[in-house]
Motif scaffolding. Structure first.
Motif, short mmCIF file in Angstrom:
data_model
loop_
_atom_site.label_atom_id
_atom_site.label_comp_id
_atom_site.label_asym_id
_atom_site.label_seq_id
_atom_site.Cartn_x
_atom_site.Cartn_y
_atom_site.Cartn_z
N LEU A 340 -5.33 -8.87 -0.20
CA LEU A 340 -5.28 -7.97 0.95
C LEU A 340 -4.79 -6.60 0.54
O LEU A 340 -5.36 -5.57 0.94
CB LEU A 340 -4.36 -8.55 2.03
CG LEU A 340 -4.14 -7.63 3.23
CD1 LEU A 340 -5.42 -7.46 4.03
CD2 LEU A 340 -3.01 -8.16 4.11
N ARG A 341 -3.77 -6.56 -0.29
CA ARG A 341 -3.24 -5.26 -0.75
C ARG A 341 -4.32 -4.49 -1.52
O ARG A 341 -4.48 -3.28 -1.34
CB ARG A 341 -2.02 -5.49 -1.64
CG ARG A 341 -1.33 -4.22 -2.08
CD ARG A 341 -0.19 -4.53 -3.03
NE ARG A 341 0.53 -3.33 -3.44
CZ ARG A 341 1.41 -3.31 -4.43
NH1 ARG A 341 1.69 -4.43 -5.09
NH2 ARG A 341 2.00 -2.18 -4.77
N SER A 342 -5.08 -5.19 -2.35
CA SER A 342 -6.16 -4.56 -3.11
C SER A 342 -7.22 -4.01 -2.17
O SER A 342 -7.72 -2.89 -2.33
CB SER A 342 -6.79 -5.57 -4.07
OG SER A 342 -5.84 -6.09 -4.96
N SER A 343 -7.60 -4.81 -1.17
CA SER A 343 -8.63 -4.40 -0.23
C SER A 343 -8.20 -3.19 0.58
O SER A 343 -8.96 -2.22 0.75
CB SER A 343 -8.97 -5.56 0.71
OG SER A 343 -9.99 -5.21 1.61
N MET A 344 -6.99 -3.21 1.07
CA MET A 344 -6.51 -2.09 1.87
C MET A 344 -6.39 -0.81 1.03
O MET A 344 -6.62 0.30 1.53
CB MET A 344 -5.17 -2.43 2.51
CG MET A 344 -5.23 -3.55 3.56
SD MET A 344 -6.23 -3.11 5.04
CE MET A 344 -7.79 -3.95 4.65
N THR A 345 -6.04 -0.96 -0.23
CA THR A 345 -5.99 0.19 -1.13
C THR A 345 -7.37 0.80 -1.29
O THR A 345 -7.56 2.02 -1.21
CB THR A 345 -5.44 -0.23 -2.51
OG1 THR A 345 -4.11 -0.74 -2.35
CG2 THR A 345 -5.42 0.95 -3.47
N LEU A 346 -8.36 -0.06 -1.52
CA LEU A 346 -9.74 0.41 -1.67
C LEU A 346 -10.21 1.17 -0.44
O LEU A 346 -10.72 2.30 -0.54
CB LEU A 346 -10.66 -0.78 -1.93
CG LEU A 346 -12.17 -0.52 -1.86
CD1 LEU A 346 -12.59 0.47 -2.93
CD2 LEU A 346 -12.94 -1.84 -1.98
N PHE A 347 -10.02 0.59 0.73
CA PHE A 347 -10.57 1.21 1.94
C PHE A 347 -9.74 2.39 2.44
O PHE A 347 -10.26 3.26 3.14
CB PHE A 347 -10.77 0.15 3.03
CG PHE A 347 -11.92 -0.77 2.73
CD1 PHE A 347 -13.22 -0.32 2.82
CD2 PHE A 347 -11.69 -2.07 2.30
CE1 PHE A 347 -14.29 -1.15 2.51
CE2 PHE A 347 -12.75 -2.92 1.99
CZ PHE A 347 -14.06 -2.46 2.09
N SER A 348 -8.47 2.44 2.05
CA SER A 348 -7.70 3.64 2.38
C SER A 348 -8.21 4.84 1.60
O SER A 348 -8.15 5.98 2.07
CB SER A 348 -6.21 3.42 2.10
OG SER A 348 -5.95 3.32 0.71
N HIS A 349 -8.74 4.59 0.40
CA HIS A 349 -9.36 5.67 -0.38
C HIS A 349 -10.75 6.00 0.17
O HIS A 349 -11.17 7.16 0.15
CB HIS A 349 -9.47 5.28 -1.85
CG HIS A 349 -8.20 5.44 -2.61
ND1 HIS A 349 -7.73 6.67 -3.02
CD2 HIS A 349 -7.28 4.53 -3.03
CE1 HIS A 349 -6.59 6.51 -3.66
NE2 HIS A 349 -6.30 5.23 -3.69
N ALA A 350 -11.47 4.99 0.61
CA ALA A 350 -12.81 5.23 1.14
C ALA A 350 -12.79 5.98 2.46
O ALA A 350 -13.73 6.73 2.77
CB ALA A 350 -13.54 3.89 1.33
N ALA A 351 -11.72 5.82 3.23
CA ALA A 351 -11.61 6.50 4.53
C ALA A 351 -10.20 7.06 4.69
O ALA A 351 -9.40 6.56 5.50
CB ALA A 351 -11.93 5.54 5.66
N PRO A 352 -9.87 8.12 3.94
CA PRO A 352 -8.51 8.65 3.98
C PRO A 352 -8.11 9.22 5.34
O PRO A 352 -6.93 9.36 5.62
CB PRO A 352 -8.52 9.75 2.91
CG PRO A 352 -9.96 10.11 2.72
CD PRO A 352 -10.72 8.83 2.97
N SER A 353 -9.10 9.52 6.18
CA SER A 353 -8.78 10.07 7.51
C SER A 353 -8.48 8.98 8.53
O SER A 353 -8.03 9.28 9.64
CB SER A 353 -9.94 10.93 8.01
OG SER A 353 -11.12 10.14 8.17
N GLU A 354 -8.70 7.70 8.16
CA GLU A 354 -8.39 6.59 9.07
C GLU A 354 -7.02 6.02 8.72
O GLU A 354 -6.71 5.76 7.56
CB GLU A 354 -9.45 5.49 8.94
CG GLU A 354 -10.79 5.88 9.50
CD GLU A 354 -11.70 4.67 9.68
OE1 GLU A 354 -12.88 4.80 9.34
OE2 GLU A 354 -11.22 3.61 10.13
N ASP A 355 -6.22 5.79 9.72
CA ASP A 355 -4.83 5.36 9.49
C ASP A 355 -4.68 3.86 9.33
O ASP A 355 -3.68 3.40 8.75
CB ASP A 355 -3.95 5.81 10.65
CG ASP A 355 -3.83 7.32 10.73
OD1 ASP A 355 -3.62 7.83 11.85
OD2 ASP A 355 -3.92 7.97 9.68
N ILE A 356 -5.62 3.07 9.81
CA ILE A 356 -5.37 1.64 9.96
C ILE A 356 -5.11 0.94 8.62
O ILE A 356 -4.24 0.07 8.52
CB ILE A 356 -6.53 0.94 10.73
CG1 ILE A 356 -6.14 -0.51 11.05
CG2 ILE A 356 -7.85 1.03 9.96
CD1 ILE A 356 -7.05 -1.16 12.06
#
Length: 384
Positions: A340-356
């Protein structure tokens, strides 16, 4: 495509970016050059912010030489600046100045050839090419030397506050034949920033000598910041990406209701982690890990844009946040909590403007991203 605000250095003006602007326009970008006063550091920061106020975001903010320090201040807490690009630029940390950094390593020819005229300085015209642009076309050097802006003494001695590169993704173009800012200093600044580094055999002014390479560097920085689609035919790219993502849709077809029920109950019981919270390729070697790995940051962006997958990922992330525990391992188990930590890291980079996605990292991992995922993404970003 992307909006790119370009900021010049000392003894120059916005026209120093002219050849790069032509290249960026040909790529479909919207470049805008700021004009610095070169009177006070605060005045230059204000000039960049005035320029930012005239363009539509999101923005890549690029600086050459002294402008790196200015941009670090101007971009701080500016919501539309999504990434920083440094071209042979100074990147002072809090409490540092451009002049202080310039004294860390020998090799700069600036002190020997800068001329003092009252309260101002200029670069000796007979030595302009040698110091700043030895590999640039002669006609470009003649114009640059003749039109240089004079700089008020002390401008480069101002110590900066916390720079924006602490919070924004950064790219750095190191000029390896630089006679003004030693390449060793450039590499040190880039390393402590965690910037994605590109090296170019160039003088201090690649804007004149290598405008196409500079434009390509900025284009890659835009792509990494999520501001562009990195192929000529964005429609074809979207279609191909969507087709490739059908493997996730198929895997979720018979399990998604169970996924929601288990997350809602706060306890994962079945096997769905890889295709519900995908990770970047390279973190697993099993068949399931290989089939459902995200191969690039671009594929992660396409996943979020998918009409089914993107909504489901956000829904599942919210279900985690709605739970009562702050321990991901209690919900998913120890190994899947790491995924989960890996996945959230990936998608936080893919969508830096999204907070979730960052909210999930904040809730369960004290805000810390997964280092292994970060390392893989840095390698991917550095590839042409």
């Amino acid at each position: 495509m992307a909006t790119i605000v370009l900021v010049h250095g000392l003894w120059s003006d916005g026209s120093s970016w002219a050849r790069v602007i032509t290249e960026l326009h040909a790529m479909g970008h919207t470049p805008v050059a700021a004009q610095l006063d070169l009177e006070t550091f605060d005045g230059d920061v204000a000039a960049v912010r005035r320029t930012l106020a005239t363009v539509a975001g999101p923005v890549l903010l690029a600086g050459w030489s002294y402008a790196g320090a200015v941009n670090g201040e101007a971009a701080r807490e500016h919501p539309e600046v999504k990434g920083l690009a440094y071209v042979a630029a100074f990147a002072p940390a809090e409490g540092e100045s451009v002049s202080g950094l310039s004294r860390r390593h020998p090799g700069s020819l600036i002190p020997a050839h800068v001329v003092v005229a009252g309260d101002y300085t200029y670069m000796g015209r007979d030595h302009f090419a040698q110091v700043l642009a030895a590999d640039a076309p002669a006609d470009a050097v003649v114009v640059a030397a003749a039109t240089q802006r004079m700089v008020r003494i002390g401008l480069d001695r101002v110590k900066v506050g916390p720079p924006a590169w602490l919070d924004l993704p950064s790219h750095y173009l190191v000029t390896t034949a630089d006679q003004a800012v030693p390449p060793q200093l450039q590499r040190e600044m880039a390393a402590r920033m965690g910037a994605v580094v590109t090296e170019l055999d160039s003088s201090h002014t690649p804007l004149l000598s290598h405008p196409r390479e500079v434009a390509q560097f900025l284009d890659r920085a835009c792509t990494a910041a999520g501001l562009t689609v990195p192929v000529e035919d964005s429609g074809q790219w979207a279609a191909e990406m969507t087709a490739g993502l059908e493997r996730f849709v198929a895997a979720q077809e018979d399990t998604y209701d169970d996924v929601k029920a288990e997350l809602g109950a706060g306890h994962k019981r079945s096997h769905w982690m890889w295709f519900v919270f995908p990770q970047v390729s390279g973190l697993g070697s099993s068949k399931m890990a290989t089939i459902h790995a995200i191969t690039s940051l671009e594929e992660a962006k396409a996943y979020l844009a998918h009409p089914v997958l993107g909504l489901r990922l956000r829904e599942c992330s919210q279900l985690l946040l709605d739970g009562s525990t702050d321990r991901a391992g209690e919900i998913l188990g120890r190994v899947d909590a790491m995924k989960l930590r890996s996945s959230m890291t990936l998608f936080s980079h893919a969508a830096p403007s999204e907070d979730i996605f960052q909210h999930v990292l904040d809730r369960f991992y004290e805000g810390f991203k997964d280092p292994a995922t970060e390392k893989i993404l840095q390698v991917l970003r550095s590839q042409p």
